[in-house]
Design a protein around this motif. Structure first.
Motif, PDB file in Angstrom:
ATOM      1  N   GLU A   6       0.266   2.862 -10.065  1.00 51.38           N
ATOM      2  CA  GLU A   6      -0.055   3.753 -11.192  1.00 51.38           C
ATOM      3  C   GLU A   6       0.692   5.078 -11.069  1.00 51.38           C
ATOM      4  O   GLU A   6       1.030   5.510  -9.964  1.00 51.38           O
ATOM      5  CB  GLU A   6      -1.562   4.057 -11.253  1.00 51.38           C
ATOM      6  CG  GLU A   6      -2.460   2.856 -11.377  1.00 51.38           C
ATOM      7  CD  GLU A   6      -3.142   2.522 -10.080  1.00 51.38           C
ATOM      8  OE1 GLU A   6      -4.250   1.951 -10.115  1.00 51.38           O
ATOM      9  OE2 GLU A   6      -2.561   2.827  -9.004  1.00 51.38           O
ATOM     10  N   LEU A  20      -0.956   7.458 -18.748  1.00 54.18           N
ATOM     11  CA  LEU A  20      -0.910   6.760 -17.476  1.00 54.18           C
ATOM     12  C   LEU A  20      -0.042   5.517 -17.608  1.00 54.18           C
ATOM     13  O   LEU A  20      -0.057   4.854 -18.636  1.00 54.18           O
ATOM     14  CB  LEU A  20      -2.315   6.352 -17.033  1.00 54.18           C
ATOM     15  CG  LEU A  20      -3.363   7.461 -16.934  1.00 54.18           C
ATOM     16  CD1 LEU A  20      -4.684   6.872 -16.410  1.00 54.18           C
ATOM     17  CD2 LEU A  20      -2.891   8.584 -16.047  1.00 54.18           C
ATOM     18  N   CYS A  22       1.399   1.941 -15.386  1.00 52.25           N
ATOM     19  CA  CYS A  22       1.173   1.049 -14.251  1.00 52.25           C
ATOM     20  C   CYS A  22       2.290   0.016 -14.240  1.00 52.25           C
ATOM     21  O   CYS A  22       2.513  -0.667 -15.247  1.00 52.25           O
ATOM     22  CB  CYS A  22      -0.180   0.375 -14.372  1.00 52.25           C
ATOM     23  SG  CYS A  22      -0.526  -0.883 -13.128  1.00 52.25           S
ATOM     24  N   TRP A  33      -7.468  -1.117 -17.478  1.00 55.27           N
ATOM     25  CA  TRP A  33      -7.688   0.182 -16.846  1.00 55.27           C
ATOM     26  C   TRP A  33      -9.186   0.372 -16.653  1.00 55.27           C
ATOM     27  O   TRP A  33      -9.977   0.132 -17.582  1.00 55.27           O
ATOM     28  CB  TRP A  33      -7.132   1.316 -17.708  1.00 55.27           C
ATOM     29  CG  TRP A  33      -5.648   1.395 -17.737  1.00 55.27           C
ATOM     30  CD1 TRP A  33      -4.809   0.855 -18.670  1.00 55.27           C
ATOM     31  CD2 TRP A  33      -4.805   2.058 -16.781  1.00 55.27           C
ATOM     32  NE1 TRP A  33      -3.506   1.139 -18.352  1.00 55.27           N
ATOM     33  CE2 TRP A  33      -3.468   1.883 -17.197  1.00 55.27           C
ATOM     34  CE3 TRP A  33      -5.035   2.790 -15.611  1.00 55.27           C
ATOM     35  CZ2 TRP A  33      -2.384   2.403 -16.499  1.00 55.27           C
ATOM     36  CZ3 TRP A  33      -3.965   3.303 -14.918  1.00 55.27           C
ATOM     37  CH2 TRP A  33      -2.661   3.115 -15.359  1.00 55.27           C
ATOM     38  N   CYS A  93      -5.534   0.758 -12.339  1.00 52.12           N
ATOM     39  CA  CYS A  93      -4.913  -0.331 -13.069  1.00 52.12           C
ATOM     40  C   CYS A  93      -5.316  -1.639 -12.397  1.00 52.12           C
ATOM     41  O   CYS A  93      -5.412  -1.705 -11.162  1.00 52.12           O
ATOM     42  CB  CYS A  93      -3.401  -0.152 -13.030  1.00 52.12           C
ATOM     43  SG  CYS A  93      -2.446  -1.485 -13.776  1.00 52.12           S
TER      44      CYS A  93
END
Length: 121
Positions: A6, A20, A22, A33, A93
């Motif tokens: 992540e 975010l 991943c 998530w 993640c």
């Protein structure tokens, strides 16, 4: 095996946005998530599953968060808008190859290390 990494966490003011990301070492059926706030259990945030990219969101983030995946790059992103202090948590993640409900963390076999998101008021 799947390795998940992540990135994108940080500290922001309420109302701000964060994204975010991943990166997975290979493609999986579902990516999700989850988050864990201090003193609380880990909870579902959002998921995207299958080739159709069916998405699911926790009620607490609906309308503010979106999830997307890039199958060519084996990445999943979580765009978080209108952040609130209660969104503060470590975000994880997760990935799975199975067809089971993607909102249940027990159905995920692979997890990233987590990234901290802190939202101040």
């Amino acid at each position: 095996q799947v390795q998940l990494v992540e990135s994108g966490g940080g500290q922001v003011q309420a109302g701000a946005s964060l994204r975010l990301s991943c990166a997975a070492s290979r493609r999986t059926f579902s990516l999700g998530w989850f988050r864990q706030a201090p003193g609380k259990e880990r909870e579902f945030v959002a998921s995207i599953r299958g080739s159709a990219g069916i998405t699911s969101f926790a009620n607490s983030v609906k309308g503010r968060f979106t999830i997307s995946r890039d199958n060519a790059k084996n990445t999943v992103s979580l765009q978080m808008n209108s952040l609130k202090p209660e969104d503060t948590a470590v975000y994880y993640c997760a990935a799975t190859d199975n067809w089971l409900p993607s909102e249940n963390q027990k159905n995920y076999g692979y997890w990233g290390q987590g990234t901290q998101v802190t939202v101040s008021s």
